[in-house]
Structure formats: structure tokens, C-alpha cells
Design an enzyme around this catalytic site. Structure first.
Site, mmCIF file in Angstrom:
data_model
loop_
_atom_site.group_PDB
_atom_site.id
_atom_site.type_symbol
_atom_site.label_atom_id
_atom_site.label_comp_id
_atom_site.label_asym_id
_atom_site.label_seq_id
_atom_site.Cartn_x
_atom_site.Cartn_y
_atom_site.Cartn_z
ATOM 1 N N LYS A 11 10.451 0.648 26.036
ATOM 2 C CA LYS A 11 10.687 1.493 27.215
ATOM 3 C C LYS A 11 11.874 0.982 28.039
ATOM 4 O O LYS A 11 11.770 0.778 29.263
ATOM 5 C CB LYS A 11 9.428 1.566 28.096
ATOM 6 C CG LYS A 11 8.233 2.219 27.433
ATOM 7 C CD LYS A 11 8.438 3.696 27.218
ATOM 8 C CE LYS A 11 7.179 4.361 26.652
ATOM 9 N NZ LYS A 11 7.363 5.800 26.377
ATOM 10 N N GLU A 18 0.817 -1.209 0.000
ATOM 11 C CA GLU A 18 0.000 0.000 0.000
ATOM 12 C C GLU A 18 0.851 1.259 0.000
ATOM 13 O O GLU A 18 0.443 2.291 -0.532
ATOM 14 C CB GLU A 18 -0.944 0.002 1.208
ATOM 15 C CG GLU A 18 -0.239 -0.082 2.545
ATOM 16 C CD GLU A 18 -1.199 -0.180 3.714
ATOM 17 O OE1 GLU A 18 -2.399 -0.412 3.474
ATOM 18 O OE2 GLU A 18 -0.756 -0.022 4.859
#
Length: 516
Positions: free
Chosen positions: A412, A298
Site C-alpha cells: 500500500k 503443485e
């Protein structure tokens, strides 16, 4: 031919008389209208009208008046579109995909409604009227021919549907978009509606089944705005060690599949999601022995452009060119050659399940997390906060020859494991996920039962810091729950809750039993 003026851009006599300022054109858009705008992953979105519209919204709010719109696009746009409208508190609802921080904040604060959906469904559902009337379409084009045909810009997305469905149309003619884009597009509209839909006669990634132009009822065009602004796509960071390891695992997998006779030596058409990992995989293919590759995707990013320019990839199909400034410069410098090797289509075609299944795409998409059994969350952080959206990942994953979902094993700085007992939000069920890949390794889930999948994911994909915790959970669940898909329901989402409360999913080793 990349002139930065508008000479030769608006050649239709009637439409040239409708040239006006962005402010004048924005005045056609009123409170509570539904507006279809062009744009797909930072390419081909309107550059001037959203800013002008935002000023009208701010002025109305200052007078104590309501002024918000429903906004539909192809996918994400940029700060000049989603961003300015969100900052003006002008978006009542939004679909189908977004990535702008200001809008994301409003969505997660409950200030704007957002319905996330498969990109291949949007055009049909809009045409049928699921979202109500489309009052106006704002579509960027590269130029307008004497007979009114429109030369699309760097994305098509849902533009053909918006032009057909809208009561009124505003065209932005952008002089920054090369006129040499003419001929690169393939607009196919002859699908029809249920119960009389027709097969899509596309049998190769580079096949052409439509026409190179967009068409619209010229009587619906109320304004033409001239712009001269580039698409705002940032350069992706160079692949890091983690991304390179993920890419290496996938390329090793490709080698093995070819060796086993499951894929041809030039592989199958590659669909690649957006981001650094996707570009790392494409960069890895650049240095692989695979030749004559094809792409059916796409969004065409820098990595796929490099494969085409090097000759590694012979042809690519997409709905948008999401290129960094450097890559766009290379693209424009070589556009004469590239427009014969790149086809841009409406997203209803690029993302259509029928075509993805027929061509046998290798679908490589990012995830936020997956669980022990291969269910994938690609949209929500800690189950409640939207990141960007589903995009086209579901269109391709369910219908792929092989579907990959990729992510670093932790986030994180290690406080979050991207492999969890249960995902906090489901986007792709285990039935649509064939291969999970992290920098730790690759888990081929094909033909495995849920308990076998769990072992493969823990052993191959989980970070060492979390592997004992996952094994402990799985062993205890297997001892106390049903054996098809073992879960301890009151613990299944405890990792996410622990992170919300403490900022870390990890617990001390003394708090759990390590299975031996």
C-alpha cells in the site's frame, strides 16, 4: 491433435448415451448437497455446469426457496465456477482454497463458511467422511476411452478422490483440452487408510508409480456434458524491480549453498508458489549457471514451463498446469515433447509430506507478513479478512529441505510494513520458516535463536522506513519482557490497529526512541 470438436472424445457406448445439456445435468444437484468439483488454480475446472447450476439457484431464490451447496475442489477455480456460484448466493461452505473476489467478499462478510486447510489433507478427510457425504462429483476430462477410462485434463487435484467418494458423477468433456494430454498423468491410488497406509514409492520428481488415467464406477455417471471452453488463467505481469531483487537474493543464496556443499550443483527439486515473485525466481534461474534442474511442485506456471522448454529443467512434477494463454499456446505447440518431461499427479501425492521430505524440495512461497521471529501469515489481511487461503504452502514448508517465504517489504505504497512485531494471524510458525526474503535482502534463520532471528530480519528484510520502529520495539521488549522471545503484549499488534484506524502503520519519529 488439438481438435476443437468432440469427435473421438466420448468413445464408451454407454456413456455416449448419457450426453446431455449442462442444464439437464445441473438438475441432479439439489439444495444442501455436498459437491466435489474438479479444478486446481484455474485449470481443469468445470466450465458449463456451474453456470447452469447458478441459474437454477437464482430461480429457486426467486421462488423463496433455499438453494446452496457445500463445495469442495482441488484449489481455486475461476469466475465461471466459484464466481458464478458466489454471485448466485449458492455456496453454503467452501474448502480448501479459493481466490475469486465475489466469494472472498462473501467469506469476509460472514455470508459463506470457509475452512482453510492443507491441500494434502483434503482427499483423506473427504474419504473418511469428515465433511459428510459427497453427493455428486463434477469433473472435467479431456476424453473418455472405449473401456470407460478417463483422460484427465490440465489438472488432477482431488479428482480421483471425488470420483471414488461421490454417490453420483457428472463428466464434462472439454474439446479445448488437447487429446495429447493422454499419457502425461500419473494417478496413484494405492496409499490406503490409517492404520494401514502404505509408503509412496516415489523417489525421483519424474518417477511414475501409477496409471495415466482416472477410473470411476461407470454406473455412478448420470450425465456427460460436452464443452468447448479454455481455462481462464491470466498472464502474470512481467517481473518488476522488486520481484527481480527478491529473485536475485534467492539465487545468490543457492550459489552459496552449492559452494558450501549443502546442495548439488543442479540444486534440489524446486517447489514454487503462485504469483509474480515465484515467476521472477524461475526467470532468474533461466539466466543462472544452474543446469539440469528439476521441479516438484503443485502448480506448473509460465516460468517453470520456460525452464523446461529451454532445457534448463529436465523434469517437473505438478498437479496442475496453471499457464497464461501465451504459455498454453507454447505448451500445446510442443506437447509431444513436453508430455515426456512433465508429470501431473493427484494433489495428495504432489503435496504429500512424505514425498517432499524424501526429495528435499526447495519450497518458495509467498507471505502477507512475517514477524520479528519468523512467524508467517500467508492468508489474512489485518488478522481478520481472508485473502485466498493456505494452499499447499504448509505441506511443503514444514517438510522442505529449505523453506523460503517471500514478499515485498512494504505494501500500500509504504503504509503497511510486511515485517511486523507480531503477525496478525499465524499460518506458519517460526519452526517451519528457514529463510525470509524481501527486495531489501535475505535473512537465513537456520540455527538462530529468536533474538538472533529478530536482528537478522530487521537488518536484512525490513524496509528502511520501518527499521528504526522495529528496532525500537525489539529493544524495549528486550528490556521489559522475557528474553527468549521478547514481546510487549499491549503493543504487539498495535501496528495493525494503527493501520485500521489511520490507514498507515507508520508513526512520527518523535513518538518512539531510536536505539543507538
Amino acid at each position: 491433435m488439438t481438435s476443437l470438436n468432440h469427435e473421438g472424445r466420448v468413445l464408451h457406448d454407454g456413456l455416449s448415451k448419457k450426453i446431455m445439456s449442462a442444464d439437464q445435468a445441473a438438475a441432479f444437484i439439489k439444495n444442501d448437497m455436498n459437491v466435489g468439483m474438479s479444478g486446481f488454480t484455474g485449470a481443469g475446472y468445470p466450465k458449463a455446469i456451474p453456470a447452469a447450476l447458478a441459474k437454477h439457484m437464482e430461480a429457486a431464490h426467486a421462488r423463496g426457496e433455499d438453494f446452496q451447496i457445500g463445495l469442495l475442489t482441488g484449489a481455486s477455480t475461476a469466475t465461471e465456477c466459484d464466481g458464478v456460484l458466489a454471485e448466485a448466493n449458492g455456496i453454503k461452505w467452501r474448502t480448501p482454497y479459493q481466490s475469486e473476489p465475489a466469494l472472498r467478499k462473501q467469506i469476509n462478510a460472514g455470508e459463506a463458511h470457509y475452512f482453510d486447510m492443507h491441500l494434502s489433507h483434503v482427499a483423506q478427510q473427504s474419504t473418511i467422511g469428515f465433511y459428510g457425504k459427497m453427493h455428486i462429483a463434477v469433473v472435467e476430462v479431456s476424453g473418455i476411452l472405449p473401456d470407460g477410462r478417463l483422460i484427465p485434463s490440465t489438472s488432477i487435484g482431488n479428482n480421483n478422490a471425488w470420483l471414488e467418494n461421490a454417490d453420483k458423477i457428472i463428466l464434462e468433456v472439454n474439446a479445448q483440452q488437447s487429446l495429447m494430454l493422454e499419457g502425461m498423468h500419473d494417478v496413484y491410488n494405492d496409499i490406503g487408510m490409517p492404520p494401514n497406509r502404505k509408503p509412496i514409492p516415489l523417489v525421483t520428481p519424474g518417477g511414475r508409480i501409477g496409471v495415466p488415467y482416472l477410473h470411476c464406477d461407470l454406473d455412478k455417471v448420470v450425465g456427460v456434458v460436452l464443452t468447448n471452453s479454455p481455462d481462464r488463467n491470466s498472464k502474470f505481469a512481467d517481473p518488476d524491480e522488486c520481484s527481480n531483487k527478491i529473485a536475485s537474493h534467492i539465487i545468490d543464496f543457492f550459489h552459496d549453498e552449492v559452494k558450501k556443499g549443502r546442495m548439488p550443483e543442479n540444486l534440489l527439486p524446486i517447489q514454487s508458489g503462485v504469483g509474480n515473485v515465484a515467476n521472477a525466481v524461475l526467470a532468474g534461474l533461466q539466466n543462472s549457471p544452474f543446469e539440469n534442474l528439476t521441479g516438484y511442485t503443485e502448480v506448473l506456471q509460465d516460468g517453470m514451463l520456460d525452464l523446461i522448454m529451454s532445457g534448463k529443467m529436465t523434469m517437473a512434477s505438478a498437479t496442475a498446469l496453471s499457464l497464461s494463454p501465451d504459455a498454453l499456446e507454447r505448451f500445446n505447440a510442443n506437447i509431444e515433447e513436453l508430455r515426456a518431461r512433465i508429470v501431473l499427479r493427484p494433489q495428495e501425492i504432489t503435496n504429500h509430506p512424505e514425498v517432499a521430505r524424501r526429495l528435499g524440495v526447495l519450497a518458495i512461497n509467498a507471505m502477507i507478513e512475517c514477524d520479528l521471529y519468523g512467524n508467517v501469515n500467508s492468508t489474512h489481511v489485518m488478522g481478520t479478512n481472508m485473502m485466498n487461503g493456505l494452499g499447499g504452502s504448509g505441506d511443503f514448508a514444514r517438510n522442505a529441505y529449505t523453506s523460503f517465504f517471500v514478499s515485498p517489504s512494504v505494501a500500500k505504497d509504504g503504509a503497511i510494513s510486511c515485517i511486523t512485531p507480531m503477525v496478525s494471524h499465524h499460518d506458519h510458525t517460526e519452526h517451519d520458516v528457514m529463510v525470509i526474503v524481501t527486495e531489501q535482502g535475505l535473512a537465513d534463520l537456520r540455527g538462530l535463536s529468536p533474538r538472533q532471528r529478530a536482528k537478522s530480519i530487521i537488518d536484512n528484510c525490513a524496509h528502511p522506513d520501518y527499521r528504526p520502529m522495529l528496532q525500537d520495539y525489539f529493544d524495549r521488549a528486550s528490556d521489559t519482557a522475557g528474553m527468549q522471545t521478547p514481546h510487549i503484549l499491549d503493543e504487539a499488534l498495535s501496528w495493525h490497529q494503527r493501520y485500521v484506524e489511520t490507514g498507515d502503520m507508520r508513526i512520527k519519529k518523535s513518538a518512539y526512541k531510536i536505539a543507538v
